[in-house]
Design an enzyme around this catalytic site. Structure first.
Site, PDB file in Angstrom:
ATOM      1  N   LYS A  11      51.555  49.058  38.257  1.00  0.00           N
ATOM      2  CA  LYS A  11      50.464  49.800  37.604  1.00  0.00           C
ATOM      3  C   LYS A  11      49.469  50.278  38.642  1.00  0.00           C
ATOM      4  CE  LYS A  11      46.957  46.642  38.078  1.00  0.00           C
ATOM      5  NZ  LYS A  11      45.747  46.829  38.871  1.00  0.00           N
ATOM      6  N   ASP A 136      45.815  40.459  33.775  1.00  0.00           N
ATOM      7  CA  ASP A 136      46.518  41.751  33.785  1.00  0.00           C
ATOM      8  C   ASP A 136      47.816  41.731  32.981  1.00  0.00           C
ATOM      9  OD1 ASP A 136      44.882  43.266  35.332  1.00  0.00           O
ATOM     10  OD2 ASP A 136      46.021  43.028  37.197  1.00  0.00           O
TER      11      ASP A 136
HETATM   12  O1  C5P Z   1      43.264  36.106  35.404  1.00  0.00           O
HETATM   13  P1  C5P Z   1      43.726  36.067  36.821  1.00  0.00           P
HETATM   14  O2  C5P Z   1      44.261  34.735  37.224  1.00  0.00           O
HETATM   15  O3  C5P Z   1      44.648  37.181  37.167  1.00  0.00           O
HETATM   16  O4  C5P Z   1      42.410  36.325  37.708  1.00  0.00           O
HETATM   17  C1  C5P Z   1      42.369  36.020  39.086  1.00  0.00           C
HETATM   18  C2  C5P Z   1      40.916  35.847  39.510  1.00  0.00           C
HETATM   19  O5  C5P Z   1      40.239  37.116  39.476  1.00  0.00           O
HETATM   20  C3  C5P Z   1      40.078  34.968  38.622  1.00  0.00           C
HETATM   21  O6  C5P Z   1      40.153  33.631  39.039  1.00  0.00           O
HETATM   22  C4  C5P Z   1      38.678  35.505  38.810  1.00  0.00           C
HETATM   23  O7  C5P Z   1      38.128  35.026  40.023  1.00  0.00           O
HETATM   24  C5  C5P Z   1      38.907  36.969  38.997  1.00  0.00           C
HETATM   25  N1  C5P Z   1      38.755  37.772  37.765  1.00  0.00           N
HETATM   26  C6  C5P Z   1      37.487  38.004  37.246  1.00  0.00           C
HETATM   27  N2  C5P Z   1      37.363  38.776  36.121  1.00  0.00           N
HETATM   28  C7  C5P Z   1      38.450  39.323  35.533  1.00  0.00           C
HETATM   29  C8  C5P Z   1      39.748  39.109  36.058  1.00  0.00           C
HETATM   30  C9  C5P Z   1      39.866  38.333  37.180  1.00  0.00           C
HETATM   31  O8  C5P Z   1      36.471  37.529  37.782  1.00  0.00           O
HETATM   32  N3  C5P Z   1      38.287  40.085  34.457  1.00  0.00           N
END
Ligand code: C5P
Length: 283
Positions: A11, A136
Site C-alpha cells: 500500500k 494497518d
Molecule cells: O499497531 P501497530 O503495532 O502497527 O503500531 C506500531 C506502533 O506505531 C505503535 O506501537 C505506536 O507506537 C505507533 N502507532 C501510533 N498510532 C497509530 C498507529 C501506530 O502511535 N495510529
C-alpha cells in the site's frame, strides 16, 4: 481444499495526517490509502501437525512474524479448532519501508484462513480480528482506495483512484515507526494534508486534483539524518513525477506518473543508484 496462494499487495499513503495523541498511546490518524501492484505471495497450507511453520525470506518466521500472529488471532477469535499450518511467503515488498509489507502478509494469511476454514465469516469480522494484529492490517484486508481513520482501523472505501504508474525508491536505511511517532507533537505539525480536498478529488475522479494533494505529515518531523528522502523526492520531481511523497513512516518515497514511458525512464535512472527501486501501478 487444503492450500491456497494469495497476493499480498503493498500500500501507499496518498495522504497521512496525525490528528491527536490518544490516551492509549496511539495516535488518531487520517490517511487516504491505495493498493499497488507490487506484492508478496502468501501460501497457506493446512497440515497434520499442530504447530505453525512460517518461511518469510530473511525475516524471522517465529511468533514475532505478523502472519503467525494473524493465524493465532484467527483461531482465538473465530473458535475454529487450531490445526497445523505451513505459511510460505515470497517477499518482494521491502520490510520496514512504509509499505505495510508485514501487515499485508498478515492480511493475506487471514483471508487465506477464511477461505480454507470459515468462508462464511463476514468481512467486518475479519477486519475486527485484523485490528488485533496491527493498526494497518484491517486496511490490508480490505484493500483498494480507502480512507483510514482512528488508529487506522476505521475504514471508508472510496471510489477507485484514477490510474497512476508509481516509481518507488527505498533509501538504504530503515525508519522505526514507534520512534517516528514518539517525535510527534501534534500542535507543532505544519503543512498538513488537505484530506477533504483529496476525498473530493477522488470522488470526482480528478487525477490532477489527487496528485496535487498527495502529502505525508511525517515529512515535516523527519530527523536530519534521513534527508536522503528529500533528495529522492527532488530527483523524482525532476524526472517528471506529478506528485512525490514518503509513504507511511517511511523511508520509501514514491512518484506518481500518468505516462508509463516517463515512469519507466525515471525507474531506470533511479535504479542505477538505488538497489530497491520498483516500477508498479495502482490496482
Ligand atoms: O499497531 P501497530 O503495532 O502497527 O503500531 C506500531 C506502533 O506505531 C505503535 O506501537 C505506536 O507506537 C505507533 N502507532 C501510533 N498510532 C497509530 C498507529 C501506530 O502511535 N495510529
Amino acid at each position: 481444499m487444503t492450500s491456497i496462494t494469495l497476493p499480498a499487495y503493498a500500500k501507499l499513503n496518498l495522504t497521512l495526517d496525525i490528528l491527536r495523541k490518544r490516551e492509549d498511546g496511539y495516535h488518531d490518524l487520517q490517511m487516504v490509502m491505495q493498493t499497488i501492484e507490487l506484492h508478496d505471495d502468501v501460501t497457506v497450507t493446512l497440515t497434520d501437525g499442530d504447530g505453525i511453520i512460517c518461511r518469510c525470506g530473511d525475516i524471522p518466521g517465529d511468533e514475532t512474524n505478523l502472519a503467525v500472529r494473524a493465524a493465532r488471532a484467527f483461531f482465538a477469535e473465530t473458535g475454529v479448532a487450531p490445526c497445523g499450518l505451513d505459511i510460505d511467503i515470497v517477499k518482494r515488498i521491502p520490510a520496514q519501508a512504509g509499505m505495510a509489507g508485514g501487515s499485508e502478509d498478515a492480511a493475506a494469511t487471514l483471508r487465506a484462513l477464511r477461505k480454507l476454514l470459515k468462508p462464511e465469516l463476514p468481512g467486518d469480522e475479519l477486519e475486527r480480528i485484523a485490528a488485533l494484529v496491527g493498526s494497518d492490517v484491517p486496511y490490508c484486508v480490505r484493500g483498494g482506495t480507502a480512507l483510514a481513520e482512528g488508529r487506522g482501523e476505521r475504514l471508508t472505501s472510496l471510489r477507485s483512484a484514477p490510474p497512476f504508474y508509481v516509481v518507488l525508491c527505498k533509501p538504504d536505511f530503515d525508519i522505526s515507526t514507534p520512534m517516528l511517532f514518539s517525535r510527534v507533537k501534534v500542535s507543532e505539525l505544519w503543512s498538513r494534508p488537505d484530506t477533504s480536498g483529496m476525498l473530493e478529488a477522488m470522488h470526482r475522479g480528478d487525477a490532477g486534483g489527487v496528485a496535487s494533494r498527495v502529502k505525508n505529515v511525517f515529512e515535516t518531523i523527519l530527523p536530519k539524518e534521513y534527508a536522503e528522502v528529500f533528495a529522492i523526492k527532488e530527483r523524482l520531481r525532476r524526472l517528471g513525477a506529478e506528485a512525490t511523497s514518503m509513504t507511511g513512516s517511511g523511508p520509501t518515497v514514491f512518484g506518481l506518473y500518468r505516462d508509463e514511458a516517463a515512469a519507466r525512464a525515471a525507474y531506470v535512472k533511479l535504479s542505477a543508484d538505488h538497489a530497491q527501486t520498483f516500477l508498479t501501478r495502482f490496482v
